[in-house]
Write a protein that holds these residues in place. Structure first.
Motif, PDB file in Angstrom:
ATOM      1  N   LYS A 172       0.839  -1.202   0.000  1.00 52.66           N
ATOM      2  CA  LYS A 172       0.000   0.000   0.000  1.00 52.66           C
ATOM      3  C   LYS A 172       0.875   1.254   0.000  1.00 52.66           C
ATOM      4  O   LYS A 172       0.648   2.212  -0.741  1.00 52.66           O
ATOM      5  N   HIS A 173       1.930   1.222   0.853  1.00 53.32           N
ATOM      6  CA  HIS A 173       2.854   2.359   0.903  1.00 53.32           C
ATOM      7  C   HIS A 173       3.581   2.528  -0.423  1.00 53.32           C
ATOM      8  O   HIS A 173       3.801   3.652  -0.877  1.00 53.32           O
ATOM      9  N   ARG A 176       1.580   4.384  -2.912  1.00 55.69           N
ATOM     10  CA  ARG A 176       1.522   5.806  -2.600  1.00 55.69           C
ATOM     11  C   ARG A 176       2.827   6.501  -2.975  1.00 55.69           C
ATOM     12  O   ARG A 176       2.832   7.637  -3.474  1.00 55.69           O
ATOM     13  N   PHE A 179       2.998   6.977  -6.631  1.00 55.49           N
ATOM     14  CA  PHE A 179       2.083   8.046  -7.036  1.00 55.49           C
ATOM     15  C   PHE A 179       2.716   9.418  -6.822  1.00 55.49           C
ATOM     16  O   PHE A 179       2.651  10.306  -7.686  1.00 55.49           O
ATOM     17  N   LEU A 180       3.360   9.605  -5.656  1.00 52.98           N
ATOM     18  CA  LEU A 180       3.987  10.898  -5.364  1.00 52.98           C
ATOM     19  C   LEU A 180       5.167  11.171  -6.293  1.00 52.98           C
ATOM     20  O   LEU A 180       5.419  12.322  -6.663  1.00 52.98           O
ATOM     21  N   CYS A 183       3.723  12.538  -9.295  1.00 55.21           N
ATOM     22  CA  CYS A 183       3.312  13.929  -9.061  1.00 55.21           C
ATOM     23  C   CYS A 183       4.511  14.869  -9.157  1.00 55.21           C
ATOM     24  O   CYS A 183       4.419  15.974  -9.706  1.00 55.21           O
ATOM     25  N   CYS A 227      -4.559  11.943  10.546  1.00 53.31           N
ATOM     26  CA  CYS A 227      -3.340  12.123   9.749  1.00 53.31           C
ATOM     27  C   CYS A 227      -2.168  11.602  10.571  1.00 53.31           C
ATOM     28  O   CYS A 227      -1.835  12.144  11.615  1.00 53.31           O
TER      29      CYS A 227
END
Length: 283
Positions: A172-173, A176, A179-180, A183, A227
């Motif tokens: 999962k990490h 992410r 994805f970053l 970006c 968060c």
């Protein structure tokens, strides 16, 4: 120097490596033996007697290594406290001990020589397969096999379930992180962080404003604690406060001792003799 004392978990099998722990009751401190032995910045006490394994670690050294770990993020679970680093000096990968096993890191062990080394999967000298494969034992580089590395039975152990969850979380990490990275390549990171800062400033204003409704206040607090970054910051602040408190208490103790010594010096035992000598000189 105060030492950690060896103990064993009462629930674990007697020959289980992970059952061995060292504790310091006064400091309310408990650590796994392997977490200590494989920590990159940790060494056994110079006064350690190899024939006496019950007191082989200094409390102060353990606390120092814990403080070092607070600055290091685990390459597997992405949480702080990763004191187990890859043996290759140019590699920046660090782990918690059990996360290193879960990420298929290689262990090199020679207890007689005091060698406890970890190699991340990328730098594994033998490029071995998974620690937890059904047909493998955890005896890399001469490690002794233990009960939880034997072939899987039909009923999986709790330890294996935990490892599976860790792997799932890692995947999962990873998604992410990828994805970053995309970006960043697209030039979106600055905008994302600006939005985050604006959101945090707004949350701060709501918490500082006495006119904020109770419902809105609660929603803001809950969203902040949801968060993990906010929770991690608070945890670090709290542990830093505890350390600072201990330092101040020790400083106060030293100052109290100094004050007592200075108070004793207020009265000079030979003051009368000095006065008499001064009178004689005057005459």
């Amino acid at each position: 120097m105060e030492k950690m004392v060896k103990r064993k978990c009462a629930f674990c099998p007697a020959d289980e490596e992970c059952a061995i722990m060292y504790i310091a009751e006064k400091q309310n401190l408990a650590v796994h033996q392997n977490c200590l032995l494989y920590s990159s910045g940790f060494v056994e006490s110079e006064e350690h007697n190899p024939e006496n394994q019950d007191t082989r670690f200094d409390v102060a050294s353990v606390q120092s290594e814990i403080r070092r770990g607070k600055r290091l993020m685990c390459n597997f679970c992405r949480k702080k406290g990763a004191t187990v680093g890859c043996e290759i000096k140019t590699c920046r990968r660090s782990y918690h001990y059990f996360c290193a096993l879960c990420d298929d890191a290689a262990l090199e062990t020679d207890g007689g020589q005091g060698i406890y080394r970890v190699f991340c999967p990328k730098h594994d000298p033998g490029k071995r397969t998974n620690h937890y494969d059904a047909d493998n034992k955890r005896n890399r580089h001469g490690m002794k096999s233990s009960t939880f590395t034997e072939k899987r039975s039909t009923e999986e152990t709790a330890a294996e379930n935990s490892l599976r969850l860790l792997r799932k979380k890692h995947n999962k990490h990873k998604a992410r992180i990828d994805f970053l990275r995309k970006c960043k390549q697209a030039g979106l990171l600055d905008g994302i962080f600006k939005e985050m800062l604006d959101t945090l400033h707004l949350a701060k204003e709501k918490l500082m404003d006495d006119n904020t409704s109770e419902t809105e206040y609660e929603e803001t607090v809950i969203s902040l604690f949801d968060c993990s970054l906010f929770e991690n910051i608070l945890t670090n602040v709290h542990s830093g406060t505890e350390e600072k408190l201990q330092e101040l208490l020790e400083t106060r103790k030293r100052l109290d001792t100094q004050i007592e010594l200075l108070q004793d010096l207020k009265v000079i035992p030979f003051q009368e003799n000095i006065a008499s000598a001064s009178s004689s000189v005057s005459e």
